[in-house]
Design a protein around this motif. Structure first.
Motif, PDB file in Angstrom:
ATOM      1  N   GLY A  29       0.802  -1.215   0.000  1.00  0.00           N
ATOM      2  CA  GLY A  29       0.000   0.000   0.000  1.00  0.00           C
ATOM      3  C   GLY A  29       0.832   1.261   0.000  1.00  0.00           C
ATOM      4  O   GLY A  29       0.534   2.229  -0.720  1.00  0.00           O
ATOM      5  N   SER A  30       1.897   1.281   0.781  1.00  0.00           N
ATOM      6  CA  SER A  30       2.757   2.470   0.852  1.00  0.00           C
ATOM      7  C   SER A  30       3.453   2.732  -0.474  1.00  0.00           C
ATOM      8  O   SER A  30       3.586   3.880  -0.911  1.00  0.00           O
ATOM      9  CB  SER A  30       3.809   2.298   1.961  1.00  0.00           C
ATOM     10  OG  SER A  30       3.193   2.216   3.224  1.00  0.00           O
ATOM     11  N   TYR A  31       3.882   1.656  -1.132  1.00  0.00           N
ATOM     12  CA  TYR A  31       4.564   1.846  -2.414  1.00  0.00           C
ATOM     13  C   TYR A  31       3.600   2.399  -3.459  1.00  0.00           C
ATOM     14  O   TYR A  31       3.951   3.297  -4.238  1.00  0.00           O
ATOM     15  CB  TYR A  31       5.162   0.524  -2.905  1.00  0.00           C
ATOM     16  CG  TYR A  31       6.203   0.728  -3.980  1.00  0.00           C
ATOM     17  CD1 TYR A  31       7.549   0.793  -3.660  1.00  0.00           C
ATOM     18  CD2 TYR A  31       5.840   0.893  -5.322  1.00  0.00           C
ATOM     19  CE1 TYR A  31       8.515   1.005  -4.632  1.00  0.00           C
ATOM     20  CE2 TYR A  31       6.790   1.105  -6.302  1.00  0.00           C
ATOM     21  CZ  TYR A  31       8.126   1.162  -5.953  1.00  0.00           C
ATOM     22  OH  TYR A  31       9.073   1.392  -6.927  1.00  0.00           O
ATOM     23  N   VAL A  32       2.395   1.884  -3.479  1.00  0.00           N
ATOM     24  CA  VAL A  32       1.392   2.356  -4.441  1.00  0.00           C
ATOM     25  C   VAL A  32       1.067   3.830  -4.203  1.00  0.00           C
ATOM     26  O   VAL A  32       1.046   4.640  -5.145  1.00  0.00           O
ATOM     27  CB  VAL A  32       0.116   1.502  -4.350  1.00  0.00           C
ATOM     28  CG1 VAL A  32      -1.021   2.129  -5.153  1.00  0.00           C
ATOM     29  CG2 VAL A  32       0.395   0.090  -4.844  1.00  0.00           C
ATOM     30  N   LEU A  33       0.829   4.200  -2.958  1.00  0.00           N
ATOM     31  CA  LEU A  33       0.506   5.596  -2.648  1.00  0.00           C
ATOM     32  C   LEU A  33       1.678   6.519  -2.968  1.00  0.00           C
ATOM     33  O   LEU A  33       1.481   7.636  -3.471  1.00  0.00           O
ATOM     34  CB  LEU A  33       0.123   5.721  -1.171  1.00  0.00           C
ATOM     35  CG  LEU A  33      -1.193   5.049  -0.767  1.00  0.00           C
ATOM     36  CD1 LEU A  33      -1.409   5.166   0.736  1.00  0.00           C
ATOM     37  CD2 LEU A  33      -2.373   5.655  -1.516  1.00  0.00           C
ATOM     38  N   ALA A  34       2.891   6.064  -2.677  1.00  0.00           N
ATOM     39  CA  ALA A  34       4.071   6.881  -2.991  1.00  0.00           C
ATOM     40  C   ALA A  34       4.172   7.129  -4.492  1.00  0.00           C
ATOM     41  O   ALA A  34       4.480   8.249  -4.937  1.00  0.00           O
ATOM     42  CB  ALA A  34       5.330   6.182  -2.475  1.00  0.00           C
ATOM     43  N   THR A  35       3.906   6.109  -5.282  1.00  0.00           N
ATOM     44  CA  THR A  35       3.987   6.261  -6.740  1.00  0.00           C
ATOM     45  C   THR A  35       2.901   7.202  -7.257  1.00  0.00           C
ATOM     46  O   THR A  35       3.156   8.047  -8.135  1.00  0.00           O
ATOM     47  CB  THR A  35       3.864   4.888  -7.416  1.00  0.00           C
ATOM     48  OG1 THR A  35       4.969   4.077  -7.000  1.00  0.00           O
ATOM     49  CG2 THR A  35       3.876   5.020  -8.928  1.00  0.00           C
ATOM     50  N   LEU A  36       1.688   7.087  -6.717  1.00  0.00           N
ATOM     51  CA  LEU A  36       0.622   8.006  -7.132  1.00  0.00           C
ATOM     52  C   LEU A  36       0.986   9.449  -6.810  1.00  0.00           C
ATOM     53  O   LEU A  36       0.721  10.363  -7.601  1.00  0.00           O
ATOM     54  CB  LEU A  36      -0.684   7.619  -6.432  1.00  0.00           C
ATOM     55  CG  LEU A  36      -1.313   6.299  -6.882  1.00  0.00           C
ATOM     56  CD1 LEU A  36      -2.524   5.968  -6.016  1.00  0.00           C
ATOM     57  CD2 LEU A  36      -1.710   6.352  -8.355  1.00  0.00           C
ATOM     58  N   LEU A  37       1.614   9.669  -5.670  1.00  0.00           N
ATOM     59  CA  LEU A  37       2.050  11.019  -5.308  1.00  0.00           C
ATOM     60  C   LEU A  37       3.140  11.514  -6.251  1.00  0.00           C
ATOM     61  O   LEU A  37       3.126  12.675  -6.683  1.00  0.00           O
ATOM     62  CB  LEU A  37       2.553  11.041  -3.868  1.00  0.00           C
ATOM     63  CG  LEU A  37       1.483  10.951  -2.782  1.00  0.00           C
ATOM     64  CD1 LEU A  37       2.106  10.602  -1.433  1.00  0.00           C
ATOM     65  CD2 LEU A  37       0.708  12.261  -2.680  1.00  0.00           C
ATOM     66  N   ARG A  38       4.085  10.651  -6.583  1.00  0.00           N
ATOM     67  CA  ARG A  38       5.156  11.056  -7.499  1.00  0.00           C
ATOM     68  C   ARG A  38       4.595  11.389  -8.875  1.00  0.00           C
ATOM     69  O   ARG A  38       5.038  12.345  -9.532  1.00  0.00           O
ATOM     70  CB  ARG A  38       6.210   9.952  -7.590  1.00  0.00           C
ATOM     71  CG  ARG A  38       7.347  10.281  -8.553  1.00  0.00           C
ATOM     72  CD  ARG A  38       8.522   9.341  -8.369  1.00  0.00           C
ATOM     73  NE  ARG A  38       9.283   9.680  -7.167  1.00  0.00           N
ATOM     74  CZ  ARG A  38      10.303   8.958  -6.709  1.00  0.00           C
ATOM     75  NH1 ARG A  38      10.667   7.853  -7.346  1.00  0.00           N
ATOM     76  NH2 ARG A  38      10.960   9.332  -5.634  1.00  0.00           N
ATOM     77  N   LEU A  39       3.623  10.630  -9.340  1.00  0.00           N
ATOM     78  CA  LEU A  39       3.009  10.913 -10.639  1.00  0.00           C
ATOM     79  C   LEU A  39       2.206  12.209 -10.601  1.00  0.00           C
ATOM     80  O   LEU A  39       2.166  12.954 -11.583  1.00  0.00           O
ATOM     81  CB  LEU A  39       2.109   9.744 -11.057  1.00  0.00           C
ATOM     82  CG  LEU A  39       2.807   8.411 -11.363  1.00  0.00           C
ATOM     83  CD1 LEU A  39       1.784   7.326 -11.639  1.00  0.00           C
ATOM     84  CD2 LEU A  39       3.751   8.558 -12.553  1.00  0.00           C
ATOM     85  N   ARG A  40       1.557  12.471  -9.461  1.00  0.00           N
ATOM     86  CA  ARG A  40       0.786  13.710  -9.311  1.00  0.00           C
ATOM     87  C   ARG A  40       1.703  14.917  -9.316  1.00  0.00           C
ATOM     88  O   ARG A  40       1.385  15.960  -9.899  1.00  0.00           O
ATOM     89  CB  ARG A  40      -0.014  13.648  -8.010  1.00  0.00           C
ATOM     90  CG  ARG A  40      -0.853  14.882  -7.704  1.00  0.00           C
ATOM     91  CD  ARG A  40      -1.705  14.628  -6.480  1.00  0.00           C
ATOM     92  NE  ARG A  40      -2.439  15.820  -6.080  1.00  0.00           N
ATOM     93  CZ  ARG A  40      -2.095  16.625  -5.081  1.00  0.00           C
ATOM     94  NH1 ARG A  40      -1.008  16.366  -4.362  1.00  0.00           N
ATOM     95  NH2 ARG A  40      -2.818  17.681  -4.780  1.00  0.00           N
ATOM     96  N   ASN A  41       2.830  14.827  -8.616  1.00  0.00           N
ATOM     97  CA  ASN A  41       3.902  15.831  -8.653  1.00  0.00           C
ATOM     98  C   ASN A  41       3.444  17.219  -8.231  1.00  0.00           C
ATOM     99  O   ASN A  41       3.829  18.229  -8.809  1.00  0.00           O
ATOM    100  CB  ASN A  41       4.514  15.901 -10.064  1.00  0.00           C
ATOM    101  CG  ASN A  41       5.888  16.552 -10.050  1.00  0.00           C
ATOM    102  OD1 ASN A  41       6.616  16.458  -9.062  1.00  0.00           O
ATOM    103  ND2 ASN A  41       6.237  17.222 -11.135  1.00  0.00           N
ATOM    104  N   GLY A  42       2.613  17.274  -7.188  1.00  0.00           N
ATOM    105  CA  GLY A  42       2.221  18.562  -6.631  1.00  0.00           C
ATOM    106  C   GLY A  42       3.190  18.996  -5.536  1.00  0.00           C
ATOM    107  O   GLY A  42       4.161  18.300  -5.222  1.00  0.00           O
ATOM    108  N   PRO A  43       2.960  20.166  -4.919  1.00  0.00           N
ATOM    109  CA  PRO A  43       3.814  20.634  -3.829  1.00  0.00           C
ATOM    110  C   PRO A  43       3.822  19.632  -2.673  1.00  0.00           C
ATOM    111  O   PRO A  43       2.773  19.232  -2.180  1.00  0.00           O
ATOM    112  CB  PRO A  43       3.164  21.954  -3.413  1.00  0.00           C
ATOM    113  CG  PRO A  43       2.387  22.396  -4.606  1.00  0.00           C
ATOM    114  CD  PRO A  43       1.903  21.140  -5.263  1.00  0.00           C
ATOM    115  N   GLY A  44       4.976  19.229  -2.271  1.00  0.00           N
ATOM    116  CA  GLY A  44       5.104  18.285  -1.170  1.00  0.00           C
ATOM    117  C   GLY A  44       4.978  16.833  -1.566  1.00  0.00           C
ATOM    118  O   GLY A  44       5.203  15.937  -0.741  1.00  0.00           O
ATOM    119  N   ASP A  45       4.596  16.549  -2.824  1.00  0.00           N
ATOM    120  CA  ASP A  45       4.350  15.160  -3.214  1.00  0.00           C
ATOM    121  C   ASP A  45       5.624  14.313  -3.233  1.00  0.00           C
ATOM    122  O   ASP A  45       5.605  13.151  -2.825  1.00  0.00           O
ATOM    123  CB  ASP A  45       3.677  15.103  -4.585  1.00  0.00           C
ATOM    124  CG  ASP A  45       2.201  15.465  -4.523  1.00  0.00           C
ATOM    125  OD1 ASP A  45       1.668  15.572  -3.397  1.00  0.00           O
ATOM    126  OD2 ASP A  45       1.582  15.638  -5.589  1.00  0.00           O
TER     127      ASP A  45
END
Length: 300
Positions: A29-45
């Protein structure tokens, strides 16, 4: 409706397997969420994504050891990966065997989390390995996330394809374990974001995710209960003493569901960071209690 017939004895699993299921869900779960954040690439992501990659790595060191210990002869775990039969040689991959597929998924995902963990250290200036930063690109993360989703939900699917009462009486366990793992991972990442200020701009979106995963988990718990009722085995898992564990599960869902109802989604993350440690700890306790209730209720 005729009762479903079962012809298998209980597996007599010990606490090792419970924590294997727990850690596998958090890692995937953590890896999936981390990847979604990296793809989103917003402030703090990106800082928040690195928290997720940091979380995903240690369970992949511990979980295979717990799985091997539960086998009773842990030194023979490698036999699941390499053909040791007389006259046989080469890799032991059986596409028709859920155990074989799961073993190889753990190996591959363990390698993926190692690369992303090392790359996160390199990006944080704590490790001088530019090669891992090059390897750990978005395409690599997306492929790794597919294995992360598999590892997080596979444990529930593995139970469903058995011939055990409760486990084989429902289709909901794979999705239930996946939703639970994602909710727990989001809660843990939000908890650790307290110690990384540059990640806090991503907290609102991650908090929304945790709440929605909690809602999905609740829906799948209802589906789980309904399918067991249709099979006549609901009393095995929802009766005493397991009802006490289900109360812990519901307590773990409460922070996310309460926030979903009472707060605007866009503002939820900032408020979550101001809360005490109780909320994320309740979520994680619920993740563990869910697996304990499902795993051990069939063994008495």
């Amino acid at each position: 409706m005729d009762e479903i017939q079962h012809f298998a004895g209980p597996p007599d699993w010990l606490w090792y397997i419970l924590f294997y299921f727990f850690l596998a869900g958090l890692s995937g779960g953590s890896y999936v969420l981390a990847t979604l954040l990296r793809l989103r690439n917003g402030p703090g992501d990106e800082p928040m994504a690195r928290i997720g990659y940091y979380i995903a790595f240690p369970p992949m060191l511990i979980a295979p050891l717990l799985l091997a210990l539960d086998l009773g002869r842990p030194w023979r775990f490698w036999h699941m990966l390499w053909n040791t039969t007389p006259g046989g040689q080469g890799l032991n991959f059986k596409y028709w065997s859920p155990m074989s597929i799961g073993s190889w998924a753990l190996v591959v995902f363990g390698a993926v989390t190692t690369v992303s963990f090392a790359a996160s250290l390199a990006r944080d200036g704590k490790l001088g390995l530019p090669l891992v930063r090059w390897l750990d690109n978005r395409a690599f993360n997306v492929v790794g996330s597919l294995f992360g989703l598999f590892v997080a939900g596979y444990t529930g699917v593995l139970l469903s394809v058995s011939n055990q009462p409760v486990w084989s009486d429902t289709w909901a366990l794979g999705g239930l374990f996946l939703a639970s793992g994602l909710a727990g991972s989001a809660a843990l990442m939000l908890l650790l974001a307290r110690f990384r200020p540059e990640a806090r701009p991503s907290a609102p979106m991650l908090s929304v995710s945790e709440r929605l995963y909690s809602l999905l988990e609740l829906a799948l718990i209802v589906a789980f209960a309904v399918t067991l009722a249709a099979a006549g085995t609901q009393g095995m898992v929802f009766g005493l003493p397991w009802l006490l564990l289900w109360l812990v599960v519901l307590a773990g869902l409460a922070p996310g569901l309460y926030g979903l109802v009472t707060e605007r989604l866009s503002a939820g993350g900032a408020a979550a960071l101001r809360h005490s440690l109780l909320a994320p700890l309740l979520v994680l306790a619920g993740v563990l209690a869910l697996r304990a209730a499902v795993l051990f209720s069939v063994q008495l």
